[in-house]
Design an enzyme around this catalytic site. Sequence first.
Site, mmCIF file in Angstrom:
data_model
loop_
_atom_site.group_PDB
_atom_site.id
_atom_site.type_symbol
_atom_site.label_atom_id
_atom_site.label_comp_id
_atom_site.label_asym_id
_atom_site.label_seq_id
_atom_site.Cartn_x
_atom_site.Cartn_y
_atom_site.Cartn_z
ATOM 1 C CB THR A 35 38.803 44.183 32.642
ATOM 2 O OG1 THR A 35 38.677 43.474 31.415
ATOM 3 C CG2 THR A 35 37.440 44.335 33.304
ATOM 4 C CD GLU A 36 40.486 45.971 26.146
ATOM 5 O OE1 GLU A 36 41.600 46.400 26.446
ATOM 6 O OE2 GLU A 36 40.260 45.360 25.086
ATOM 7 C CG ASN A 37 35.307 43.534 29.689
ATOM 8 O OD1 ASN A 37 36.418 43.634 30.216
ATOM 9 N ND2 ASN A 37 34.401 42.677 30.130
ATOM 10 N N GLY A 38 34.938 46.909 30.942
ATOM 11 C CA GLY A 38 34.117 47.658 31.886
ATOM 12 C C GLY A 38 34.166 47.252 33.342
ATOM 13 C CB SER A 48 35.641 50.993 30.040
ATOM 14 O OG SER A 48 36.822 50.279 30.283
#
Lengths: 238, 238, 217, 217
Positions: free
Chosen positions: C45-48, C87
């Site tokens: 997930t791109e937010n981390g 990320s």
Amino acid sequence: MAEVKTVQECASMVADGASVMVGGFLGVGAPLQMIDQLVANGTKELTLISVVGSYPGGGFDIGKLTAGKQVKKFIGAHIGTDPALVSGYNTGEIDVEFNPMGTFIERIRAAGAGLGAVVTPVGIGTEVEENASKQSFYGKDYLVFPPLGADFAIIKAKKADHYGNLCYDGTSMNTNTTMATAGKVVIAEVDEIVEVGTLAPNEIGTPGIFVDYIVKGFSTDERKAIFGEIWQKGNKLK
Amino acid sequence: MAEVKTVQECASMVADGASVMVGGFLGVGAPLQMIDQLVANGTKELTLISVVGSYPGGGFDIGKLTAGKQVKKFIGAHIGTDPALVSGYNTGEIDVEFNPMGTFIERIRAAGAGLGAVVTPVGIGTEVEENASKQSFYGKDYLVFPPLGADFAIIKAKKADHYGNLCYDGTSMNTNTTMATAGKVVIAEVDEIVEVGTLAPNEIGTPGIFVDYIVKGFSTDERKAIFGEIWQKGNKLK
Amino acid sequence: MNSREIIARRIAQEFNDGEVVNLGFGMPTMAANYIPNGINVILQTENGGLRFGGAPKAGEQNPDLGNAGGEPITMLPGGSAFDLAFSFCIIRGGHVDATVLGALEVDQNGNIANWKIPGKFVPGMGGGMDLLVGAKKVVAALAHTDKAGNSKVLKSCTLPLSAAGVVKRIITDKAVFNVSSKGLELIEIAPGLTEADVKAATEADYQVATNVKTMTF
Amino acid sequence: MNSREIIARRIAQEFNDGEVVNLGFGMPTMAANYIPNGINVILQTENGGLRFGGAPKAGEQNPDLGNAGGEPITMLPGGSAFDLAFSFCIIRGGHVDATVLGALEVDQNGNIANWKIPGKFVPGMGGGMDLLVGAKKVVAALAHTDKAGNSKVLKSCTLPLSAAGVVKRIITDKAVFNVSSKGLELIEIAPGLTEADVKAATEADYQVATNVKTMTF
């Protein structure tokens, strides 16, 4: 996803002439057994990428590779601690590319992070300009450097789980976390291999997706003894 | 070295027209009480730097600032979740600068890290080219962006010690760690302030040297209840 | 099976065991429910975060654990959390094996448009542009036509691009195409449709694979 | 008091309470022993640590805790450890208040040479160049003359530079100079020496401050 292999299996993947990033800073956080095995294998003509030379005085850590004349080119920020490296540089046997330390690690990060160049003010007005292109951005001069990756990143962590997730202790992360992102093949030497689920999500310094192979190195106690001896010999402990 | 202050004291430092980076990602890891106090103060004409708009649907998190028409300019990667921001963009009341998300965070990192520019392949062949300069490095085209800093970075961590060392949990680090390096004044809202020596060296995500002020926000339990309510309302919990 | 489910189920066949996968919102995320047994992907997930799972039960939410949609998540064993800068090192640095993103339009040159309808809706690109450039394999998922029946698989995108020449596969409710430097190749057709049906619904030029198949689920 | 101790003790007077300080090897590191009571500085080590202390006792060493000289260290309460990339964000990003570095030569334009004696000794720049550019205040520490009595405080450095125009203060065993765009200003003279002694030992041009003082320890 990482696979557990022996030091022998992993070291034998490294062919003569390969470029190899090795983690660690003057021995701390260095993959000692993998280095020993590369020495045992006599792997030659290596391009060695390490932030600094060996532990002061040489003959330990990557100083074994330079002493064994296995290094054709060295890319780093400092060689003064390693007599074999200094001597190889002086005789011209080893080609040394000096990078300011922050530029060195940022170039590796750029390679791992898909960035196209590093733009830094460091080195302006010095000989470092000769290894870079100088360009003005937003009204100020900078030096521009290319990303720096390698065929292999051989790194050191404290623990790995079976997915290859790594956790680090103290200052031993140094170049390891960044090199983990920039090797075509990433080999992590660890003190201990633990079950998946043992490492907390925020404790993981390198997610397993970066790690190809895990090798079991010395235990933490063994390393404590090794460094105890070396530091004692150098009168570095109270 | 950080100083503990009240939310009121810190929010009143932010003058009309200031540029303010606010940490968090759709509410998670957002400094909720500092935002509420900026709303209470009616601070106007802000340049708001946040990776995305508010929690979906608006009216929470930074959505309170956009709903209160306190934002003159927004710099981020996505606004679609925040009705007030979308409407402000559509009417032209809010100037929106769109950055690809990776470029956004890398620009902030560059500001904090003293790098001169961000060189990324992302956005080539798109309208993003209009906000950047296009240049070839080492045989490939990239877009070049300037670093992005701000007058204030208002961030959120789980715990602070009295030196300002911060530790984070889960995905709430998101933009907070990087913004901590790039604000002229850095204000950290935390669940809990603990004694120095309580946080382990490798647990610290932001060293205290970056933090000017610490404010005590909601406790973890209070936040659990706040997010529980919001997530329940949106049918997001099992 | 409705169009969205057809697309989601077909997306789920795209992955190999052990791959790192980032799924966009909507149909791509739905696809996670249909991934075949024996294929374990590592979701990013791109937010981390890496290796995260679905929503927690009410009362068990962690206010510091959310996905890129602001929804609560859980961490699976071996999951890791990190900051956004790292990320996007993962994403832009080529460490994501596959991404599947929804699209407004795609075209025969591998272009994709999914962030902006000028004058109408401009949510922003979020992390999509980084994923499109950084992921080793880009799959675009979209309804084959708009509500008026106009093709969204075009000769040339009309909307502002999200990235140029990056799409490797297109999955719609009517067909699956491979995308290469030679253009589009039709490799699968939805059950109940003929090649003529696909032809009629598609503006883009395409070749038909010699072994064109029926989509199966 | 020998020359090295004079320099180390004078360096120790450079810091304000709470400052982040990076000390180079040799005399700068020695200076940590002489910092006045009530002045607490936060030491940074470029390999990745803040708030570290001296060597542990034998048997208490942590093989994962070393300084930038490869020596064992301990962490003080509130100390933190991080990777090299972050360490140089701190350094290059302007988050170090002061650095004190040894020098081979300095000059009246704020130039400093400390990484290379061509054909003789080339250790490399290490993290020095980053510190010189990134630290808010750069102090150069060196013996005023070489063994032959030749000045190392020059009109113009002869060795390859480490950075241009960055030095704010020069501390030697004979004198202390401020460095600004106007050149050097002599502000302190070592005990027992006269301004004429400094003059004789200095190649660089300098102004004498109106309130020039005797170095005190």
